[in-house]
Write an enzyme that holds these catalytic residues in place. Structure first.
Site, short mmCIF file in Angstrom:
data_model
loop_
_atom_site.label_atom_id
_atom_site.label_comp_id
_atom_site.label_asym_id
_atom_site.label_seq_id
_atom_site.Cartn_x
_atom_site.Cartn_y
_atom_site.Cartn_z
N ASP A 256 0.68 -1.07 0.03
CA ASP A 256 -0.04 -0.13 0.04
C ASP A 256 0.82 1.19 -0.04
OD1 ASP A 256 -2.07 2.00 0.26
OD2 ASP A 256 -2.21 1.50 2.36
N LYS A 263 1.44 7.92 0.79
CA LYS A 263 2.12 7.80 2.21
C LYS A 263 3.48 8.65 2.21
CE LYS A 263 -0.08 3.47 3.33
NZ LYS A 263 -1.05 4.20 4.53
N ASP A 274 0.36 -4.85 4.87
CA ASP A 274 -1.10 -4.57 4.94
C ASP A 274 -1.89 -5.73 4.22
OD1 ASP A 274 -3.05 -2.52 5.30
OD2 ASP A 274 -2.91 -1.49 3.38
N ASP A 333 -6.03 6.57 0.06
CA ASP A 333 -5.26 5.66 0.93
C ASP A 333 -6.21 4.91 1.97
OD1 ASP A 333 -3.03 4.60 2.20
OD2 ASP A 333 -2.75 6.27 3.56
N ARG A 337 -11.20 -0.37 2.78
CA ARG A 337 -12.64 -0.61 2.90
C ARG A 337 -13.02 -0.67 1.48
NH1 ARG A 337 -12.62 5.15 6.01
NH2 ARG A 337 -10.77 4.33 6.24
#
Length: 508
Positions: A256, A263, A274, A333, A337
């Site tokens: 990620d 990030k 992740d 980011d 979900r």
């Protein structure tokens, strides 16, 4: 590592031939008239040994004891948690030694807690990651004998502990693999090998199949990566045909970057972890393979990378999920979900008795609970209680957080049915409320393992959590004393699955 359960008292332990004898010493240690008791009593009287959990005293060539090396390990009040701390400390102290055979003497009153602590504590502390090292250090410890007052009485607890240890180690190994090894394709291959070796059903779907299903949210996250997505479906058909299954959904972001909402570079390497939710689902199935409970379990793993690219999804994009609900992307980011919501909708087709998703979802959960307890959210009171009880029993605890509707206010948007993020306040709860929208048609729980799936710093690495919690929960749902309904699974050396059980059709 080979574990053996053996009936053994303190006097018998003195005569046991091994390289290391570990004696767990609780505060209420009952001394006999044997050499081990004499050694413990003398150490306690001289205050050279504290019975506090994790405190060690080592002896070499103690008189009357066959083992050349003896470790007295304080075990506090003798609870499972204290016993596991004692075993972890003792096992860690021999990790770099040439010892090949170790005996752990469990206090006679500790029962199943002592057996679990001895097996899982040893497995955790002796684990060594070697896969990508050019000169890997060997794990010398080969055999661990667990000495208990009555081996027959503790046999079921021993089988459970061995299964948990195998599943946790499997999850840790997957989690520790670098992201150029643990790709979505690799996770699909690992699921297929697991299914072939142990008789599970498996399907591994690629981008074309996922597009036909209509998982628009999941597909959007994967668009920026050269690695093709995979959607993994595992089945353990241990219960009666047609009985509602438990569905486990694991977030499988194999790396990620944050996508376009990239990030900071510090510690970004840890974003290989992740996929901890995916690893925990695969690890749980590895444990189920050992026990084959009379229970139907489905594992769903949406897995992809979240990368910045000209094809990446962007802040402001509107996605159409499998449920038909539209989602405005405000932050790329918050991708976990977005892949989970389609998997949660997909889970409805199994008419599940319960659905549990497991995800390294929010930094906010780390702020709230640190690395001690996983965050638990649930729409069903009974399911929440069962998961909490399972976590306590497995020494893999969680803590329930709220799901009040007011937390979803910040997800409202003028341009779609829901936004994928809100403000910073209550971030873990807001993320859970987002997922809750897609889990309305069955009892549902969400485990946020962002603080517990791995450790940073000098001890950096995957923990394998919450495999222990999930296994304990699933075994509690199976009929008491229920063994496998099916015949024994084929061994890895003969991997052909039963006809019609395996469907691997991952089209790039």
């Amino acid at each position: 590592m080979d574990f053996e359960l053996k009936t053994l008292d303190v006097a018998g332990a003195a005569a046991e031939k091994c390289d290391v004898l570990v004696v767990l010493v609780p505060e209420n240690f009952q001394a006999g008239k044997d050499p081990v008791s004499a050694l413990v009593s003398a150490a306690l009287a001289a205050k050279d040994l504290e019975p506090k959990a994790g405190k060690l005293l080592q002896a070499y060539r103690a008189q009357g004891i066959a083992a050349p090396r003896v470790i007295l390990a304080g075990a506090g009040d003798g609870s499972g948690k204290r016993l596991q701390s004692a075993v972890q400390a003792a096992a860690a102290s021999v990790k770099s030694s040439p010892a090949k055979r170790m005996v752990i003497l469990v206090p006679p009153a500790s029962g199943a807690d002592g057996v679990r602590a001895a097996v899982c504590g040893t497995a955790e502390s002796s684990y060594v990651y070697v896969t990508t090292k050019s000169k890997p250090e060997a794990r010398e410890l080969k055999k661990v004998v667990i000495g208990v007052a009555d081996a027959a009485a503790d046999r079921e607890a021993f089988a459970r502990a061995r299964a948990a240890a195998a599943g946790i180690e499997f999850a840790r190994e997957l989690g520790n693999l670098p992201p150029n090894y643990a790709t979505p394709t690799r996770l699909g291959e690992e699921a297929t090998k697991l299914a072939d070796a142990h008789g599970f059903g498996v399907e591994v779907l690629g981008p074309k199949e996922v597009a036909r299903i209509g998982m628009g949210s999941f597909m959007s996250v994967a668009k920026g990566s050269a690695e093709p997505l995979r959607f993994i479906i595992l089945r353990h058909d241990g219960g009666p045909k047609g009985e509602a299954p438990v569905v486990l959904v694991g977030k499988g972001i194999t790396f990620d970057t944050g996508g376009i909402s990239i990030k900071p570079s510090a510690e970004m390497d840890e974003m290989k972890f992740d996929m901890g939710g995916a690893a925990s689902v695969l690890g749980t199935f590895r444990a189920l393979a050992e026990l084959k409970p009379r229970l139907n379990v489905i594992g769903l793993i949406p897995t992809c990378e979240n990368m910045p690219d000209g094809a990446s999804y962007k802040p402001g994009d509107i996605l159409t999920s499998l449920s038909g609900q539209t989602i405005e992307v405000l932050n790329t980011d918050a991708e976990g979900r977005l892949i989970l919501c389609d998997a949660l909708t997909y889970a409805e087709r199994f008419k599940p008795r319960a659905v549990i998703d497991i995800a390294t979802l929010t930094g906010a959960c780390v702020v709230a609970l640190g690395g001690v307890r996983s965050g638990l959210f649930a729409s069903d009171e009974e399911l929440a209680q069962q998961l909490q009880q399972a976590g306590e029993a497995a020494l893999d605890p969680c803590w329930r957080l709220p799901l009040d509707d007011e937390y979803a206010e910040g997800l409202k948007t003028n341009f779609a049915d829901v936004a994928n993020v809100a403000g910073r306040a209550g971030g873990a709860v807001v993320a859970a409320k987002f997922l809750h929208r897609f889990a309305q048609n069955y009892p549902w729980a969400h485990l946020d393992i962002a603080g517990t799936a791995w450790k940073g710093g000098s001890n950096k690495g995957s923990t394998g959590r919450p495999v222990g919690l999930l296994l304990e929960y699933l075994l509690a749902q199976a009929p008491a004393g229920g063994g496998a309904r099916r015949t024994a699974a084929p061994k890895a050396a003969a991997p052909a699955p039963a006809k019609g059980r395996r469907k691997a059709r991952a089209s790039a």
